[in-house]
Design a protein around this motif. Structure first.
Motif, PDB file in Angstrom:
ATOM      1  N   UNK A   1       6.759   9.409   3.558  1.00  0.00           N
ATOM      2  CA  UNK A   1       5.299   9.467   3.734  1.00  0.00           C
ATOM      3  C   UNK A   1       4.926   9.822   5.181  1.00  0.00           C
TER       4      UNK A   1
ATOM      5  N   UNK B   1      -7.682   1.029   2.651  1.00  0.00           N
ATOM      6  CA  UNK B   1      -6.413   0.302   2.720  1.00  0.00           C
ATOM      7  C   UNK B   1      -5.573   0.860   3.860  1.00  0.00           C
TER       8      UNK B   1
ATOM      9  N   UNK C   1       0.840  -1.201   0.000  1.00  0.00           N
ATOM     10  CA  UNK C   1       0.000   0.000   0.000  1.00  0.00           C
ATOM     11  C   UNK C   1       0.875   1.251   0.000  1.00  0.00           C
ATOM     12  N   UNK C   2       1.914   1.246   0.843  1.00  0.00           N
ATOM     13  CA  UNK C   2       2.825   2.404   0.881  1.00  0.00           C
ATOM     14  C   UNK C   2       3.496   2.601  -0.478  1.00  0.00           C
TER      15      UNK C   2
ATOM     16  N   UNK D   1       2.226   1.737  -3.368  1.00  0.00           N
ATOM     17  CA  UNK D   1       1.193   2.288  -4.261  1.00  0.00           C
ATOM     18  C   UNK D   1       1.037   3.791  -4.038  1.00  0.00           C
ATOM     19  N   UNK D   2       1.085   4.227  -2.765  1.00  0.00           N
ATOM     20  CA  UNK D   2       0.956   5.655  -2.483  1.00  0.00           C
ATOM     21  C   UNK D   2       2.142   6.413  -3.078  1.00  0.00           C
TER      22      UNK D   2
ATOM     23  N   UNK E   1      -1.710   1.376   5.541  1.00  0.00           N
ATOM     24  CA  UNK E   1      -0.269   1.326   5.276  1.00  0.00           C
ATOM     25  C   UNK E   1       0.520   1.644   6.532  1.00  0.00           C
TER      26      UNK E   1
END
Lengths: 477, 477
Positions: free
Chosen positions: B198, B181, A440-441, A443-444, B183
Motif C-alpha cells: 500500500x 479513517x 484500516x490497512x 480493510x483497504x 492507516x
C-alpha cells in the motif's frame, strides 16, 4: 444451468470440462501430477487441485481465467513450487495453472540493462542466458525459483543488501486479471510519475490479484572485481555487531550472510567445508571496481578486528567462490540432513538493523528455551534472518515449533520489524497480518482484493485473513 | 436535509460551516489565501478553493475528511505549492487542506538511517535538521517541496541516479482515507513480504486515494568524499553519448545533469557562471570513499575524452559545489529571466537510456521547428529531461507549446518512454494516460480509486481521466 445453482466441486468440474478440449494432454487430472501441485517446499499438509493446466502463453492463461471466473472456480498459479509458506497449495481445490513451460527470454536490452522474460523463466536460466552479455539478474533467493513466482511472493535473498529485492528489480509486468483481461503495467524506463503504481501492487500479491505472465526485469553489470571471504567469531554478539557496523558505515557490501554455531556445524558436515570451526561465522562478498573493493575490504577488516573476528579466509577464484555460496545456498538441505527424518520449518523475521543484536540474541535464547534444534542463518545486512526449526514427527513438536515461531515474530514486531522479510504470507503467516497491519490497512487490502477479484477465484484463502483475527482500533497517529 | 438534496456549492458550504467552529482562524475564506491555494508553480489557470484549512495533526485531517465525505465536498491536499502539473488546483472548489504547518521531524533513528517526519517538512528543513548526524535525505527535486508532496507526486530529481526516487526512499506512511479513517502502511524494515504494498500504491497517487500526513523516510550517510566537475562539449550528441556510456559502464555517479547550449546561455547570464561557454554542458558529482571516487573520475574522464569533451573544471570546496548546484537548481528561474514576461512550460519526458541520444536530438529538432525558445536540462542518467518552453502571451503560443509537448511525448512513448519522469499527471498530463497505459490498466486504476474514494471527494478531476480519451483494446501480449 448457471454457476449460481451449483456446488463448488460441480463448478470446478464444469470449468475443467469447458477447458479440457482446448488443452488436451496439457490439462491433467493425473493424481501424481496433482500431488506435485498440492504443495511447495514448506512443511504444510498437501492441498490437491482438481486439475493442473500447463499454460504456454498469456492468451492461454487469459482463456483459463475467463472460464474459471464465469464458473467461479478457484485457480492457483504455480511456478517452480519452491515457495515455503503454502502459497501454491490448492486449499479449495480448483485448477493449478502451471507456468513453468512459459520459459522464454523474450528480449534483452543490453544497452539499457533490462530484459523481458516469461514468468516461468528461472533466475538460473536467465543468468545462464545472460552469461555472454556481461550482465546478470541479482535477485537470488537460493532455490530454483521462477521469476514470476519471485514477483508474486516479493522474493529477495543474498544479493538484496547490494542490489535490492525483486521489488527494486522489476520495471513492468504483464498481468492476467480474474476475468481474463490482460494488462501491461510499468514501462522500460527507470522511473515514471504517470499514475498508480500497479507494478508494485502486483509484486507480493501472491496470485490473489492477478496472474503474472511476463516480467520486465532490471539487470546489472557483472562487477569488475568479485571477492568472497569468510570470517569466524567466538560469540554470536560479535558476529552480529560486525554486520550492524558494516551497514551503519554504509559499506556497499555485495553479500553478507550470518551462520550461527549450529548452522556452521550442519554446513561443515553437509558441504564438507574444510578448515572452519562450528562457531558464529560471516560470509562476505565484495563487488565493484578493484579500488572500491580494496577500500571496502579494508573498512570491513577493521570492523571485524574491533569485534574480535578471525582473519579473513579468501576465495578469489571463481571455483572457490562458487563452492562457498553453494554451501550457503544449501543450508536448508544441510539442516534437514543434520536431523534425518525431521521436518524443517523456516522462520523469516526481519528487524531494523539497530535492533538486530537484541533480536538475534533473543531468538537464540528462545530457541534454547524451546528445546528445538534450530540453526540460524541470515541475510544479516537487511536485518532478515531464518531459523530452520527441526522437529520430529508429532503434533506436540509441531505445536512447539509454532510457539517458537510466534515468540520470534512477536519479538521482531515489538522491535519495529516484520513477520516476513521474503518468504511471504501464503497460509502460514496469515495469522500475523492483524499484528503487522492495522485494521484500516487490512480493510483497504480487502477492498482492493474485492475490486479486482469480486468472485474470489484467485488463490483463495491466501495472504489476507477473511476477517481480522483480533482487529485493532484504527489509530490516528 | 441530506447531502443528496443539495448542490455542490451548498454541500461545500455545509461542510465548511460544520468545520469552522473547530478550526477558528485556521479555516480561511480570505480571497488572497484562497488565491495562494489556487495554483502550484505551473502555468495553469488558477482554480480557487472555497476555503483553506491549515491542519496541524493527522487527527485534524481525519476530522476534515470525515465531514467532507459526509457532505461529499471536494478536498485538495496542499503542501508547498511547488507542483508543476496543476496537482493542487481546486478545479471543483471545495476545501484546500494546507499541511505546511505539519512541519515536525518526529523521530530520527541514526543507527537505522531512517526518520519519521510530518508531511509538511521540506527536504531542506529535514537536511538542516540532520546536518550534525552525518546523514542526509537524498531526494532533491530542486524546489522547496514538502516531503508529503514529494510522496504524493512521486518526485525525484538530481540525486535519483545514485539514490533512487522518493519511491525507493520511503519505508512507510500515515494516510488518512476519504472517510477519515487513518492507516499506517509500511514498517521501518528495509523489506517485507507481508501483504499488498500500500505504501507504493499511495506514492504517486497525487492525493486521489488518501492524504499522506506522516512519512518514514530512508536516510543515507554523507559520503566521505564529494567532488563536482563541469565538462563542456561542442555537440549535443557528444554530451548525451557521454551520459549514456557512463550509465552503461555502471559508474555509480552521484549526479549527472545535462544543460544544452541555450540552457547554459540562460544559466551563465542568470547565475553569473564564470569561465563557461554557452555550449552543451554536463555537471557531474562524484560521491563515495576517496578510492572509489578516484576510480569513478578516471572512468568518466576517459568516456568524456572519447566523446571530445573539455577537461573537467573542478569544484572540490563545499562553497564552489554549492554555487554550482545552486545554478543547476535555478535553471527554471534562469529560463524565465531569459525571456522576461514569458510563460515557462516544462516538459518531463523520460526514455530508456539507449534511446536518449535519439530522443534528445529529436526533441532539439522539434524545438527548432516549433520556433519556441526552449532550453533543455536533464537528469540525464535516468533518461529524464525537461525543456522549459518559453512563450509570450496569447492562446496561439500556448497552443504551439502544447503541440511541441505532444510531439516530444509521442517521441518518448514511441521509444518505450513515459510522458512524466517526475512531475506527475495532475491536470496537464491526464490526456496522455491512455497513450501510456492500456485500457485495462486504466480500468484497474479506476476500480481502485472507486474502492478507496466512492464519493470522489479526493482531489477530483486529477490524474485519472474519467473515461479513456481513446481507449485501446486490451492486448494479450
Amino acid at each position: 444451468m448457471t454457476s449460481q445453482t451449483l456446488t463448488v466441486p460441480q463448478r470446478i468440474d464444469a470449468a475443467i470440462a469447458e477447458l479440457a478440449p482446448h488443452f488436451a494432454e496439457r490439462l491433467s487430472r493425473n493424481p501424481s501430477v496433482c500431488e506435485q501441485h498440492a504443495h511447495g517446499e514448506g512443511y504444510h499438509a498437501r492441498h490437491f487441485p482438481h486439475a493442473v493446466i500447463f499454460a504456454q502463453s498469456t492468451q492461454e492463461v487469459s482463456q483459463i481465467l475467463r472460464v474459471c471466473n464465469a464458473w467461479r472456480a478457484p485457480v492457483v498459479p504455480f511456478g517452480a513450487g519452491t515457495s515455503l509458506e503454502g502459497q501454491v497449495n490448492a486449499i479449495e481445490g480448483g485448477i493449478s495453472i502451471d507456468l513453468s513451460r512459459m520459459d522464454k527470454v523474450l528480449e534483452v536490452n543490453a544497452g539499457d540493462m533490462d530484459c523481458r522474460v516469461q514468468a516461468g523463466v528461472t533466475r538460473q536460466a536467465l543468468n545462464a542466458y545472460l552469461r555472454d552479455e556481461g550482465l546478470f539478474f541479482p535477485v537470488d533467493p537460493g532455490g530454483e525459483a521462477t521469476i514470476g513466482g519471485m514477483c508474486a511472493t516479493r522474493a529477495s535473498g543474498t544479493g538484496a543488501v547490494r542490489y535490492g529485492t525483486i521489488r527494486e528489480n522489476v520495471l513492468g509486468l504483464t498481468v492476467v486479471l480474474a476475468d481474463g483481461r490482460v494488462m501491461q503495467v510499468g514501462r522500460r524506463v527507470r522511473k515514471s510519475a504517470m499514475g498508480y503504481d500497479l507494478t508494485h501492487l502486483m509484486i507480493g500479491s501472491e496470485g490473489t490479484l492477478g496472474i503474472i505472465t511476463e516480467v520486465q526485469v532490471r539487470l546489472h553489470g557483472v562487477p569488475e572485481t568479485l571477492a568472497a571471504a569468510v570470517c569466524q567469531f567466538d560469540t554470536l554478539a560479535d558476529c552480529v555487531n560486525t554486520a550492524v557496523q558494516v551497514m551503519q558505515m554504509g559499506v556497499p557490501i555485495g553479500r553478507m550472510e550470518l551462520l550461527d554455531d549450529v548452522q556452521m556445524d550442519a554446513c561443515i558436515r553437509f558441504s564438507k567445508l574444510e578448515g572452519f570451526r562450528p562457531v558464529p561465522t560471516m560470509f562476505f562478498e565484495f563487488a565493484g571496481g578493484p579500488e572500491a573493493v580494496r577500500e571496502q575490504v579494508a573498512l570491513v577488516e577493521d570492523i571485524v578486528a574491533e569485534n574480535h573476528g578471525s582473519a579473513f579466509t579468501w576465495s578469489t577464484r571463481e571455483q572457490e567462490r562458487a563452492e562457498l555460496w553453494k554451501a550457503r545456498h544449501a543450508v536448508y538441505w544441510a539442516c534437514l540432513a543434520y536431523r534425518p527424518g525431521y521436518t524443517g520449518i523456516s522462520t523469516d523475521a526481519i528487524v531494523p538493523i539497530s535492533a538486530l543484536t537484541d533480536m538475534i540474541l533473543g531468538a537464540k535464547k528462545d530457541i534454547e528455551d524451546s528445546g528445538i534444534t534450530a540453526p540460524i542463518v541470515g541475510h544479516i545486512g537487511d536485518g532478515n534472518f531464518h531459523t530452520v526449526m527441526l522437529v520430529p514427527e508429532g503434533e506436540d513438536w509441531l505445536a512447539k515449533a509454532h510457539a517458537l515461531d510466534r515468540r520470534i515474530i512477536a519479538r521482531a514486531l515489538s522491535l519495529g520489524g516484520s513477520a516476513s522479510g521474503e518468504h511471504g504470507v501464503g497460509l502460514a503467516k496469515m495469522e500475523f497480518m492483524p499484528d503487522e497491519h492495522d485494521a484500516v490497512a487490512l480493510d483497504v487490502m480487502r477492498a482492493i482484493k474485492h475490486a479486482l477479484d469480486p468472485n474470489g477465484i484467485l488463490n483463495p484463502g491466501k495472504l489476507l485473513p477473511a476477517v481480522a483475527a483480533h482487529p485493532k482500533a484504527c489509530q490516528p497517529a
